[in-house]
Design a protein around this motif. Sequence first.
Motif, PDB file in Angstrom:
ATOM      1  N   ALA A 154       8.814 -13.247  -1.350  1.00 41.32           N
ATOM      2  CA  ALA A 154       9.458 -12.440  -0.311  1.00 41.32           C
ATOM      3  C   ALA A 154       9.669 -11.007  -0.777  1.00 41.32           C
ATOM      4  O   ALA A 154       9.443 -10.047  -0.019  1.00 41.32           O
ATOM      5  N   VAL A 155      10.111 -10.837  -2.022  1.00 43.27           N
ATOM      6  CA  VAL A 155      10.311  -9.485  -2.548  1.00 43.27           C
ATOM      7  C   VAL A 155       8.965  -8.773  -2.691  1.00 43.27           C
ATOM      8  O   VAL A 155       8.821  -7.609  -2.287  1.00 43.27           O
ATOM      9  N   GLN A 156       7.983  -9.480  -3.236  1.00 41.89           N
ATOM     10  CA  GLN A 156       6.687  -8.821  -3.427  1.00 41.89           C
ATOM     11  C   GLN A 156       6.042  -8.471  -2.092  1.00 41.89           C
ATOM     12  O   GLN A 156       5.380  -7.427  -1.989  1.00 41.89           O
ATOM     13  N   ALA A 157       6.238  -9.300  -1.097  1.00 39.62           N
ATOM     14  CA  ALA A 157       5.660  -8.994   0.212  1.00 39.62           C
ATOM     15  C   ALA A 157       6.230  -7.689   0.760  1.00 39.62           C
ATOM     16  O   ALA A 157       5.495  -6.857   1.317  1.00 39.62           O
ATOM     17  N   GLN A 158       7.561  -7.500   0.597  1.00 36.10           N
ATOM     18  CA  GLN A 158       8.148  -6.249   1.071  1.00 36.10           C
ATOM     19  C   GLN A 158       7.646  -5.067   0.255  1.00 36.10           C
ATOM     20  O   GLN A 158       7.345  -4.000   0.799  1.00 36.10           O
ATOM     21  N   LEU A 159       7.541  -5.260  -1.071  1.00 41.11           N
ATOM     22  CA  LEU A 159       7.028  -4.180  -1.919  1.00 41.11           C
ATOM     23  C   LEU A 159       5.602  -3.818  -1.518  1.00 41.11           C
ATOM     24  O   LEU A 159       5.265  -2.638  -1.370  1.00 41.11           O
ATOM     25  N   ASP A 160       4.758  -4.827  -1.349  1.00 47.54           N
ATOM     26  CA  ASP A 160       3.353  -4.566  -1.016  1.00 47.54           C
ATOM     27  C   ASP A 160       3.209  -3.878   0.337  1.00 47.54           C
ATOM     28  O   ASP A 160       2.290  -3.082   0.542  1.00 47.54           O
ATOM     29  N   GLU A 161       4.108  -4.197   1.258  1.00 46.40           N
ATOM     30  CA  GLU A 161       4.051  -3.561   2.569  1.00 46.40           C
ATOM     31  C   GLU A 161       4.513  -2.110   2.503  1.00 46.40           C
ATOM     32  O   GLU A 161       3.882  -1.215   3.089  1.00 46.40           O
ATOM     33  N   ARG A 162       5.595  -1.870   1.787  1.00 43.02           N
ATOM     34  CA  ARG A 162       6.176  -0.529   1.757  1.00 43.02           C
ATOM     35  C   ARG A 162       5.497   0.385   0.749  1.00 43.02           C
ATOM     36  O   ARG A 162       5.462   1.610   0.940  1.00 43.02           O
ATOM     37  N   LEU A 163       4.977  -0.197  -0.342  1.00 41.36           N
ATOM     38  CA  LEU A 163       4.353   0.614  -1.384  1.00 41.36           C
ATOM     39  C   LEU A 163       3.184  -0.173  -1.984  1.00 41.36           C
ATOM     40  O   LEU A 163       3.291  -0.768  -3.055  1.00 41.36           O
ATOM     41  N   PRO A 164       2.055  -0.201  -1.298  1.00 37.02           N
ATOM     42  CA  PRO A 164       0.893  -0.943  -1.804  1.00 37.02           C
ATOM     43  C   PRO A 164       0.452  -0.416  -3.169  1.00 37.02           C
ATOM     44  O   PRO A 164       0.695   0.753  -3.512  1.00 37.02           O
ATOM     45  N   VAL A 165      -0.203  -1.268  -3.915  1.00 36.84           N
ATOM     46  CA  VAL A 165      -0.674  -0.880  -5.249  1.00 36.84           C
ATOM     47  C   VAL A 165      -1.532   0.389  -5.198  1.00 36.84           C
ATOM     48  O   VAL A 165      -1.323   1.310  -6.006  1.00 36.84           O
ATOM     49  N   PRO A 166      -2.488   0.497  -4.265  1.00 35.32           N
ATOM     50  CA  PRO A 166      -3.294   1.733  -4.236  1.00 35.32           C
ATOM     51  C   PRO A 166      -2.444   2.982  -3.993  1.00 35.32           C
ATOM     52  O   PRO A 166      -2.749   4.054  -4.544  1.00 35.32           O
ATOM     53  N   ALA A 167      -1.395   2.854  -3.191  1.00 29.36           N
ATOM     54  CA  ALA A 167      -0.548   4.017  -2.918  1.00 29.36           C
ATOM     55  C   ALA A 167       0.202   4.457  -4.170  1.00 29.36           C
ATOM     56  O   ALA A 167       0.328   5.660  -4.451  1.00 29.36           O
ATOM     57  N   LEU A 168       0.712   3.483  -4.945  1.00 32.59           N
ATOM     58  CA  LEU A 168       1.428   3.843  -6.172  1.00 32.59           C
ATOM     59  C   LEU A 168       0.454   4.406  -7.202  1.00 32.59           C
ATOM     60  O   LEU A 168       0.765   5.387  -7.906  1.00 32.59           O
ATOM     61  N   ASN A 169      -0.718   3.799  -7.311  1.00 32.75           N
ATOM     62  CA  ASN A 169      -1.711   4.330  -8.250  1.00 32.75           C
ATOM     63  C   ASN A 169      -2.140   5.749  -7.878  1.00 32.75           C
ATOM     64  O   ASN A 169      -2.404   6.581  -8.756  1.00 32.75           O
ATOM     65  N   SER A 170      -2.194   6.029  -6.589  1.00 35.95           N
ATOM     66  CA  SER A 170      -2.585   7.380  -6.165  1.00 35.95           C
ATOM     67  C   SER A 170      -1.525   8.402  -6.552  1.00 35.95           C
ATOM     68  O   SER A 170      -1.839   9.570  -6.796  1.00 35.95           O
ATOM     69  N   ARG A 171      -0.249   7.942  -6.626  1.00 35.72           N
ATOM     70  CA  ARG A 171       0.808   8.839  -7.099  1.00 35.72           C
ATOM     71  C   ARG A 171       0.517   9.293  -8.521  1.00 35.72           C
ATOM     72  O   ARG A 171       0.690  10.465  -8.864  1.00 35.72           O
TER      73      ARG A 171
END
Length: 670
Positions: free
Chosen positions: A368-385
């Motif tokens: 449940a926590v990871q689902a919210q994280l993935d929705e709000r801040l997907p891995v590609p979005a964080l890597n692009s930061r």
Amino acid sequence: MPELHLDTLHLPVAPLGPESPLPPLPGPTDVHARADLGAVSGEMFDLAYGRVPSVLPYTLQDGYGRERGPGGLRVAVLENEHLRATVALDLGGRLWSLVDKETGRELLYRNPVFQPANLALRGAWFSGGVEWNLGTTGHTPLTCAPMHASRVDTPDGPVLRVWEFERLREVPYQIDFCLPDGSRFLYVHVRIVNTQDVDVPMYWWSNIAVRAGEGTRVIAPADASYRFAYEGSLELIDAPVHNGLDYSYPEHAPHAADYFFRLENGRRPWIAAVDADGRGLLQASTARLTGRKLFVWGENAGGRRWQDWLTEPGTGGYLEIQAGLARTQLEHLPMSAGDTWAWVEAYGALDVDPAVTHAPDWAAARDAVQAQLDERLPVPALNSRLDEWTRWCDLPPAERLSTGSGWGALERRRRQAVGAKPADLPGIPFRDDTLTAEQEPWLALLDDGALPTAGPAVPPAAHISGPGWLGLLEEAAATADWHGSYQLGLARVAAGDSSGARDAWERSAEATPNAWALRALAHQDRTDPAVPGERAADRYLAAHRLAPPSWQFAVEACDALLAVGRLEDAKAVLDELPEPDRTHGRVSVCRVRVALAGGELDQAAAVFAEGFDVPDLREGEISLDGLWNEVAERTVAGTLGLDVNDEQVRAKARRDFPLPGRYDFRMTGE
């Protein structure tokens, strides 16, 4: 548009006070260094790798007390429409507060006071916020030190940049705090650069304090944990239940313990703390920061005492969730010469269905926590930061907000002189105008080939270490006075050359009798089982008589004198102290020990009855409860006419003389 401005936090403050006049010579190691790895030894890096003999060249910060008064802390405030981040500029760049502006919720544990205690590598440490730990195992030497800070104008708007030169590993590092328009996450960009031509052991853990309310749960993407408790063993256990207790709920913890979540390769690294309503803090990072940890003080009397000790009693406790480079905090990782390590951490509010996050199904809570994280801040979005940041991480400062130490500028000057790689980078300069009186003697060594002559009646120049400076001191050794030889000994012992250090200190004491070299020699004598204890006692006593009065000198001398039964000399050392040194808590501990050594049980009990605090009591230290129990057991033994080691004596002593809460800092089972 994000905004960045300076401010002052007004709160009760216990001042840091003066630093110790005594350099931190090699001695007992951190409790984690003695860990029994047992069955998990094959999964760990060699624990000896990266360990330092001491925290030289840093000084110890042990001049604080327990009295607080009105005070202020310089901070920088960065905010957008969703979040407000407050960073303490004089305290290691600590993220002091992170507020969700829409709900008004504080996402971190924000300490209502500033109260140092002895938990860091240099001593002084305080609880709350997010601390940035690097260098070697423990709370960083820079946790209570000012940082260089500036505003940097970037495509994401104003960014707060803090940086320093870490002297144990001789590396610069920077932390960029970024809150882009519309972002519901605070991005913390971290970069460590090994600008040397040699590999170095490296360590990093971001230490995040969150409020420990009833029903708070810590969740991470792991099925197992490495558990370390203060009994000294590391074991691999299932997550989240161990010995029938669900340790993801810190309120279940019987006593202090570390739980290093074992994130499997390929799993996204994150950790969260949620309250009974499913709300809390979520921290995630790019892949380099693979470790995650939960630390709890525990619900025993000692754990609760530590919580009160670090803040204002009755204001609520906290727990720590952490993120690091390795699986555990017992390890260092090799960082290659010339290498750069960078990552991004994201901090934001979490609001998940409590029926799921607090369900018995651990996997469902994690998902449940990871689902919210993935929705709000997907891995590609964080890597692009991270990718975007690398394009502006070297932008020069637009406005200086704070000045740190001059040690980075000094190292830059040394490297320039020998044609070595620079110690700084375009985005994190170490300018000459940051040099202070602390660096002046070392500039003289660099420019003139010799340290300035100094009088032995006052503490010597600030210390230094590292191969480059050691080489300069070695070149000047033939003509060095007592001060130069003393500093050479410190640089040698920091490099692990204890016999070379002894030779230098012997020359220093022969050139001019001085407290500093005699104390260093006495300290070495005490740690060498082949040296008679009387020699250490003689040298400590001589050093004490030459030194300016200080409780630090007196306590070390008293300990050495008691070890060889020189009770009257120990008494004299304590009695010669002026106020307020003679009432320091460490001196009170010595008075109890002196009374016990002389068989004066009533006097020992009277010191406890008068009441005292030891401001620099060390995490895991058992001196107070040990002394209390010794007084009680010897009293009972005398009354019953039995041997003090008799089990009947021990039981009656615990029953008739229970340890008062004031002196109970036990971190293990009771």
